[in-house]
Scaffold this active site. Structure first.
Site, short mmCIF file in Angstrom:
data_model
loop_
_atom_site.label_atom_id
_atom_site.label_comp_id
_atom_site.label_asym_id
_atom_site.label_seq_id
_atom_site.Cartn_x
_atom_site.Cartn_y
_atom_site.Cartn_z
N ASP A 61 -11.43 -1.88 13.68
CA ASP A 61 -11.69 -0.77 14.60
C ASP A 61 -11.54 -1.35 15.99
OD1 ASP A 61 -12.72 1.15 16.30
OD2 ASP A 61 -14.43 1.65 15.02
N SER A 107 2.38 6.37 26.90
CA SER A 107 2.95 7.70 26.78
C SER A 107 3.45 8.10 28.16
CB SER A 107 1.87 8.69 26.31
OG SER A 107 2.24 10.02 26.55
N TYR A 165 -6.79 11.50 27.21
CA TYR A 165 -5.60 10.79 26.76
C TYR A 165 -4.84 10.22 27.96
CZ TYR A 165 -1.21 9.98 24.21
OH TYR A 165 -0.10 9.42 23.67
N SER A 222 -6.71 7.35 29.79
CA SER A 222 -6.70 6.09 29.04
C SER A 222 -5.34 5.42 29.10
CB SER A 222 -7.13 6.32 27.59
OG SER A 222 -6.17 7.09 26.88
#
Length: 283
Positions: free
Chosen positions: A74, A152, A165, A168
């Site tokens: 994780d 992204s 999103y 980050s």
């Protein structure tokens, strides 16, 4: 897929022979496609994901081609990331490439969002990249290796309805760009890798305003770049030791326009994202 890769890169596929690679988020999507591609090129793989069962299934397939280590991880847990690096070095003796691919998305207006969703995304996307890079860095400096952050277009231009999103991914870009400058003369290769919309399960697992998974994507994934194609571009960037890679024409255009005409880009992005089925902008 593998034949096409050999056609595109020719003998350069030998670049990955016996390279030790850590890939996080390796149980699906870009991570899985990358693991399959690099295994076919002879890289030794340390695969990390939260699902040990999925990793073992993947390892059973890929171990026919190369050595594979599976580590249940994780990435939002610092000790898990430390353990991933230590187990990789214990088995293979070195690290040549770290691909920080594990990530989580979201879909909701900030005004409606439980703040725990933002924290979760920062923990997985940003801190997961920081933790893995921190513990792998001494070994990467020894090998003059590569560290990759999969971000992204949302890490270059804010994506409405995806505040957690985008923030980050911006943070990852800032972290890696700074790391590159710090080690400019140490032989470390740092790449910010930005796919566009990719056909994967990341949108199915995307969190909604209350932190539950949305369960299905509102987008037609048949029109998106495949994870396998993204993996090929990732390999190309590693071979050429690129500092930044922005995939897709619309991604490059978005970044270009954001830099030159930010106010116009804001309006175009709002209009584009508002057309999604069940768009949160319609509430």
């Amino acid at each position: 897929m593998f034949f096409r890769f050999s056609q595109i890169f020719g003998m350069n596929r030998k670049f990955f022979k016996d390279k030790v690679m850590i890939i996080t988020g390796a149980s699906s999507g870009i991570g899985l496609a990358s693991a399959k591609l690099f295994a076919s090129c002879g890289a030794k793989l340390a695969l990390a994901a939260r699902s040990a069962g999925k990793l073992e299934e993947i390892a059973a397939e890929l171990s026919k081609e190369t050595e594979v280590l599976c580590v249940k991880t994780d990435v939002s847990v610092e000790e898990d990331c430390r353990s991933l690096v230590e187990k990789t070095v214990e088995k293979f003796g070195r690290i040549d490439i770290l691909v920080n691919n594990a990530g989580l998305s979201m879909r909701a207006m900030f005004r409606d969002l439980d703040l725990s969703v933002l924290k979760t995304l920062m923990d997985v996307n940003y801190w997961g990249t920081v933790y893995c890079t921190k513990y792998a860095l001494p070994y990467l400096l020894e090998t003059k290796g590569s560290v990759v952050g999969v971000i992204s277009i949302a890490g270059y231009s804010g994506l409405p309805g995806r505040t957690g999103y985008s923030s980050s991914k911006y943070a990852i870009r800032g972290f890696l760009d700074t790391l590159r400058i710090e080690h400019l003369y140490d032989g470390l290769h740092v790449m910010v890798f930005a796919p566009g919309f990719t056909a994967s399960n990341v949108r199915n697992a995307a969190l909604t305003a209350d932190g539950t998974a949305q369960g299905k994507t509102p987008r037609d994934e048949g029109k998106m770049m495949s994870a396998e194609k993204v993996a090929e571009y990732l390999a190309k960037g590693l071979i050429r030791r690129k500092s930044h890679m922005i995939l897709t024409a619309i991604g490059k255009l978005t970044v270009f326009m954001h830099n030159l005409w930010p106010s116009l880009t804001d309006r175009l992005e709002f209009s584009y994202m508002a057309k999604e089925p069940d768009s949160p902008f319609h509430k």
